[in-house]
Design a protein around this motif. Structure first.
Motif, short mmCIF file in Angstrom:
data_model
loop_
_atom_site.label_atom_id
_atom_site.label_comp_id
_atom_site.label_asym_id
_atom_site.label_seq_id
_atom_site.Cartn_x
_atom_site.Cartn_y
_atom_site.Cartn_z
N ALA A 247 9.06 76.00 28.26
CA ALA A 247 7.73 75.70 28.81
C ALA A 247 7.44 76.57 30.02
N VAL A 248 6.19 76.94 30.17
CA VAL A 248 5.75 77.75 31.29
C VAL A 248 4.57 77.04 31.94
N ILE A 249 4.59 76.94 33.25
CA ILE A 249 3.48 76.35 33.97
C ILE A 249 2.75 77.47 34.69
N ASP A 250 1.48 77.61 34.41
CA ASP A 250 0.68 78.68 34.98
C ASP A 250 -0.41 78.06 35.84
N GLY A 251 -0.31 78.21 37.15
CA GLY A 251 -1.27 77.62 38.07
C GLY A 251 -2.67 78.17 37.96
N SER A 252 -2.85 79.28 37.27
CA SER A 252 -4.20 79.84 37.16
C SER A 252 -5.08 78.99 36.25
#
Length: 79
Positions: free
Chosen positions: A48-53
Motif C-alpha cells: 500500500a502507498v499513501i499519497d498526501g496529494s
C-alpha cells in the motif's frame, strides 16, 4: 472497415467516467471491493502507498513546512 469498439467512443467513455465520478459510483465500487477483500482475508496492505496529494485539506489546512519564500525580499533580476 473501422475497428469495432466494444465500449463506445473515447468521448462516450470519458463522459461515463465523469458521470460515475460525480455520482460517486467509482468510490462506492472501491469501498465494496475493499470490504469484500477484507472479509475474505485477501487484502494485502504490504504494498500500500499513501499519497498526501490526494487528501483534501479542509479550510485550507496548515501551510506545509518550507512553503512560501525561501528568503527575505525579492530575488535579483537576471535580465
Amino acid at each position: 472497415m473501422a475497428a469495432r469498439r466494444a465500449f463506445g467512443s473515447g468521448m462516450t467513455c470519458w463522459r461515463r467516467l465523469r458521470d460515475w465520478n460525480n455520482a460517486e459510483v467509482r468510490q462506492r465500487l472501491h469501498e465494496v471491493l475493499l470490504a469484500e477483500l477484507r472479509a475474505a482475508d485477501r487484502l494485502d496492505m504490504s504494498r500500500a502507498v499513501i499519497d498526501g496529494s490526494h487528501i483534501r485539506a479542509l479550510k485550507g489546512g496548515p501551510e506545509p513546512v518550507g512553503a512560501g519564500s525561501a528568503g527575505v525580499g525579492r530575488a535579483p533580476s537576471t535580465t
